[in-house]
Design an enzyme around this catalytic site. Structure first.
Site, PDB file in Angstrom:
ATOM      1  N   ARG A  42     -71.731   2.211  42.661  1.00  0.00           N
ATOM      2  CA  ARG A  42     -72.527   1.449  43.625  1.00  0.00           C
ATOM      3  C   ARG A  42     -73.953   1.965  43.548  1.00  0.00           C
ATOM      4  O   ARG A  42     -74.251   3.084  43.972  1.00  0.00           O
ATOM      5  CB  ARG A  42     -71.948   1.656  45.031  1.00  0.00           C
ATOM      6  N   LYS A  44     -77.899   0.827  44.319  1.00  0.00           N
ATOM      7  CA  LYS A  44     -78.671  -0.216  44.982  1.00  0.00           C
ATOM      8  C   LYS A  44     -80.099  -0.307  44.463  1.00  0.00           C
ATOM      9  O   LYS A  44     -80.806  -1.277  44.741  1.00  0.00           O
ATOM     10  CB  LYS A  44     -78.666   0.024  46.500  1.00  0.00           C
ATOM     11  N   ASN A  72     -69.971  -2.383  41.815  1.00  0.00           N
ATOM     12  CA  ASN A  72     -70.351  -2.996  43.081  1.00  0.00           C
ATOM     13  C   ASN A  72     -71.369  -4.106  42.844  1.00  0.00           C
ATOM     14  O   ASN A  72     -72.420  -3.866  42.228  1.00  0.00           O
ATOM     15  CB  ASN A  72     -70.931  -1.921  44.012  1.00  0.00           C
ATOM     16  N   ASP A  73     -71.044  -5.287  43.312  1.00  0.00           N
ATOM     17  CA  ASP A  73     -71.990  -6.402  43.389  1.00  0.00           C
ATOM     18  C   ASP A  73     -72.380  -7.031  42.037  1.00  0.00           C
ATOM     19  O   ASP A  73     -72.368  -8.245  41.896  1.00  0.00           O
ATOM     20  CB  ASP A  73     -73.248  -5.915  44.142  1.00  0.00           C
ATOM     21  N   ASP A  92     -72.773 -10.746  49.285  1.00  0.00           N
ATOM     22  CA  ASP A  92     -72.939 -10.797  47.828  1.00  0.00           C
ATOM     23  C   ASP A  92     -72.425 -12.142  47.293  1.00  0.00           C
ATOM     24  O   ASP A  92     -72.099 -13.039  48.061  1.00  0.00           O
ATOM     25  CB  ASP A  92     -72.174  -9.637  47.179  1.00  0.00           C
ATOM     26  N   VAL A 207     -67.663   8.175  50.271  1.00  0.00           N
ATOM     27  CA  VAL A 207     -68.888   8.392  49.501  1.00  0.00           C
ATOM     28  C   VAL A 207     -69.346   9.829  49.711  1.00  0.00           C
ATOM     29  O   VAL A 207     -69.151  10.698  48.863  1.00  0.00           O
ATOM     30  CB  VAL A 207     -70.012   7.408  49.921  1.00  0.00           C
ATOM     31  N   SER A 208     -69.964  10.100  50.878  1.00  0.00           N
ATOM     32  CA  SER A 208     -70.684  11.360  51.051  1.00  0.00           C
ATOM     33  C   SER A 208     -69.793  12.595  51.005  1.00  0.00           C
ATOM     34  O   SER A 208     -70.238  13.652  50.550  1.00  0.00           O
ATOM     35  CB  SER A 208     -71.475  11.333  52.363  1.00  0.00           C
ATOM     36  N   MET A 284     -59.535  24.206  84.503  1.00  0.00           N
ATOM     37  CA  MET A 284     -60.351  23.012  84.740  1.00  0.00           C
ATOM     38  C   MET A 284     -61.678  23.218  84.020  1.00  0.00           C
ATOM     39  O   MET A 284     -62.555  23.880  84.555  1.00  0.00           O
ATOM     40  CB  MET A 284     -60.599  22.820  86.239  1.00  0.00           C
ATOM     41  N   CYS A 450     -51.606  11.301  89.152  1.00  0.00           N
ATOM     42  CA  CYS A 450     -52.365  12.099  88.176  1.00  0.00           C
ATOM     43  C   CYS A 450     -51.640  13.397  87.832  1.00  0.00           C
ATOM     44  O   CYS A 450     -51.656  13.855  86.689  1.00  0.00           O
ATOM     45  CB  CYS A 450     -53.747  12.426  88.728  1.00  0.00           C
TER      46      CYS A 450
HETATM   47  N1  3NM Z   1     -69.385   0.360  52.808  1.00  0.00           N
HETATM   48  P1  3NM Z   1     -69.305   7.526  53.707  1.00  0.00           P
HETATM   49  S1  3NM Z   1     -69.443   1.901  54.803  1.00  0.00           S
HETATM   50  C1  3NM Z   1     -70.228   1.737  50.927  1.00  0.00           C
HETATM   51  O1  3NM Z   1     -68.487  -0.589  56.098  1.00  0.00           O
HETATM   52  C2  3NM Z   1     -69.845   1.559  52.330  1.00  0.00           C
HETATM   53  O2  3NM Z   1     -68.465  -1.762  54.322  1.00  0.00           O
HETATM   54  C3  3NM Z   1     -69.141   0.403  54.102  1.00  0.00           C
HETATM   55  O3  3NM Z   1     -69.864   6.163  53.137  1.00  0.00           O
HETATM   56  C4  3NM Z   1     -68.665  -0.724  54.903  1.00  0.00           C
HETATM   57  O4  3NM Z   1     -67.979   7.739  53.096  1.00  0.00           O
HETATM   58  C5  3NM Z   1     -69.924   2.532  53.313  1.00  0.00           C
HETATM   59  O5  3NM Z   1     -70.309   8.534  53.248  1.00  0.00           O
HETATM   60  C6  3NM Z   1     -70.392   3.918  53.134  1.00  0.00           C
HETATM   61  O6  3NM Z   1     -69.289   7.406  55.202  1.00  0.00           O
HETATM   62  C7  3NM Z   1     -69.323   4.931  53.416  1.00  0.00           C
END
Ligand code: 3NM
Length: 520
Positions: A42, A44, A72-73, A92, A207-208, A284, A450
């Site tokens: 992916r 961009k 991607n795309d 897309d 991803v990250s 508490m 409760c």
């Molecule tokens: N698409 P990370 S969120 C590429 O919601 C992508 O469609 C998403 O990244 C969607 O794992 C996303 O770092 C990024 O949170 C996800």
């Protein structure tokens, strides 16, 4: 093509977050070598030429391991390098046109954020998998449909749509992965919670947590273990019917559990007294800084979350507590007080239920009906048959209808459900157990509902760390049944002695004490 694909650990690349000491290709190679099962490239901002060069290099790596590369795309790039597939978002190229261009043998994935988008994908009938998200808030992708995240609740609603299709299309099943904010701290939760009977996600897309990690190989290995393991909070339960309340009480008093209350202002004192009467200790605390010490350091601890007097500040405290207690597998009892009364309360319940996993949700019929509205199988038309029209109609529900709603909540949230009232229903999946109510006078003592939550939390917390507390193994359902049984027995015994609320309240606490200490 899709049946041969393993979606369990789906890495989506991002070249903007590579640590200084690493390279893009190095990160991808580490992930592939350590178990990523499918890669999506992916990019961009790369020029077409650079994109193609990069795609070719990544393709070399994926081919070596025999895993698919998805682009991607950019359909043109996918065709140019003969990648195994294409992934498109809602903005897309339409999936139908992508399929026309790439042919039937390639993998096609589509991002969906709401059930109607999954419906549209199904209608077209040409996708192999859907990416469902955003699950949790993420910094990685801006401009998503729901920046706060759909949470597992939202994913389950999309899975309902997918299930209706997949259950009749065995040979052209559409797979699914969850995406957005998934990492080592929540991947087990995502795998566990993003499922409904007959339909679970096939994997997680990240991803990250890999691309931005200094050790992408280790991050991949560890993530793989997490997504394949059973979450720490999952208890094996058997059957709650056996009457072993005395034994459980003995264990309760021996282990002297602690119940961490984050509860409403009206009932703090009463709940603390009830907790002490049954041989447990109340804490508490609304100080998140000490929760890690509680949950990691105290073996017999449980958390009670009560939404009775909610504030925005308290929401942050609740969320922190849920994450910490889930991390150490400690029980959480959730009391969604008056959640059926306002949209604002129900929305806060949704946020908390999306934050983590509860051991028990306890409420009266109206409250459990509120939670039912959040489940994936709920349709607005379900409430047309007068079920939702105020207290009177709630009171007219038959036991079968109450149990049916409880089962829906239990199955969707994978939690035990306790529904209180003249009869108390303990429900887990398809299993329901009834304990008669204690006394009408309990309704005239504030906090008596409760404090049942405190009692349940104490029984669950009595499970000693590493010890088998009840019979051969800890049976959480049985513990909950026994907590409710003890509590209501105390209520009915107290009612034989007192006829008015204030004296009943005193007698009730005394009865709890006597029953727990074997002096009644
Ligand atoms: N698409 P990370 S969120 C590429 O919601 C992508 O469609 C998403 O990244 C969607 O794992 C996303 O770092 C990024 O949170 C996800």
């Amino acid at each position: 093509m899709s049946q041969a694909v393993d979606y369990s650990l789906y890495l989506v690349t991002d070249s903007t977050m590579i640590p200084e000491s690493c390279t893009f290709l190095g990160q991808v190679e580490q992930a592939i070598d350590n178990g990523a099962t499918i890669i999506q490239l992916r990019e961009k901002s790369l020029s077409t030429l650079d994109f193609i060069e990069r795609a070719e290099k990544v393709h070399e790596l994926t081919k070596k391991r025999g895993i698919p590369l998805i682009i991607n795309d950019r359909v043109d790039v996918a065709l140019a390098i003969d990648a195994e597939g294409v992934h498109v978002g809602q903005d897309d190229m339409p999936a139908k046109l992508v399929r026309k261009l790439i042919g039937n043998d390639k993998i096609l994935g589509v991002t969906c954020s709401v059930p109607s988008e999954v419906e549209a994908v199904i209608e077209e009938g040409i996708a192999d998998y859907v990416g469902l998200g955003t699950v949790y808030k993420t910094e990685t992708k801006k401009n998503v449909t729901d920046p706060e995240g759909t949470g597992p609740i939202g994913v389950r609603k999309m899975l309902q749509v997918l299930h209706r299709y997949n259950s009749i299309k065995e040979n052209k099943r559409i797979s699914s992965v969850a995406i957005g904010g998934i990492n080592h701290s929540n991947a087990d939760k995502v795998m566990y919670q993003c499922s409904i009977p007959g339909q679970a996600i096939d994997g997680v897309a990240v991803v990250s947590c890999i691309m931005a990690n200094e050790d992408a190989g280790k991050a991949t290995r560890e993530l793989l273990v997490i997504i394949k393991s059973k979450p720490i909070w999952v208890n094996d339960t058997t059957d709650g019917r056996e009457s072993d309340v005395r034994r459980v009480i003995a264990q309760l008093t021996e282990s002297h559990p602690l119940v961490h209350h984050i509860t409403n202002n009206v009932v703090k004192n009463f709940s603390a007294n009830v907790t002490l009467a049954i041989g447990a200790s109340p804490i508490m605390s609304e100080l998140p800084a000490e929760y890690e010490e509680f949950a990691s350091g105290i073996p017999n601890i449980g958390l009670l979350l009560n939404l009775g007097t909610p504030t925005d500040e308290l929401m942050a405290v609740f969320k922190h507590a849920i994450l910490v207690y889930n991390k150490y597998g400690k029980p959480i009892v959730f009391d969604p007080v008056a959640c059926g009364a306002t949209q604002a309360r129900l929305e806060r319940c949704r946020i908390l239920l999306n934050t983590g996993q509860f051991t028990v949700i306890k409420g009266n019929v109206g409250e459990i009906m509120g939670i039912w509205k959040l489940t994936s199988s709920y349709k607005a038309s379900d409430s047309d048959d007068s079920l939702m029209r105020g207290v009177d109609s709630v009171a007219k529900l038959t036991p079968e209808q109450i149990v049916e709603i409880g089962k829906k909540v239990s199955i969707d949230f994978k939690t035990m459900v306790v529904i209180t009232g003249p009869e108390n229903y303990m429900i887990q999946d398809d299993k329901a157990f009834v304990v008669p109510g204690g006394s009408k006078l309990m309704g005239l003592v504030t906090g008596s509902g409760c404090s049942l939550g405190s009692t349940i939390a104490a029984f669950l917390a009595a499970k000693a760390d590493g010890k088998e507390m009840i019979g051969n193994s800890f049976d959480a359902f049985k513990a909950v049944v026994n907590a409710v049984r003890l509590y209501n027995t105390a209520g009915s015994e107290a009612a034989t002695r007192s006829e008015t609320p204030a004296s009943f309240m005193i007698d009730f606490v005394d009865q709890l004490y006597k029953l727990t200490n074997g002096t009644s």
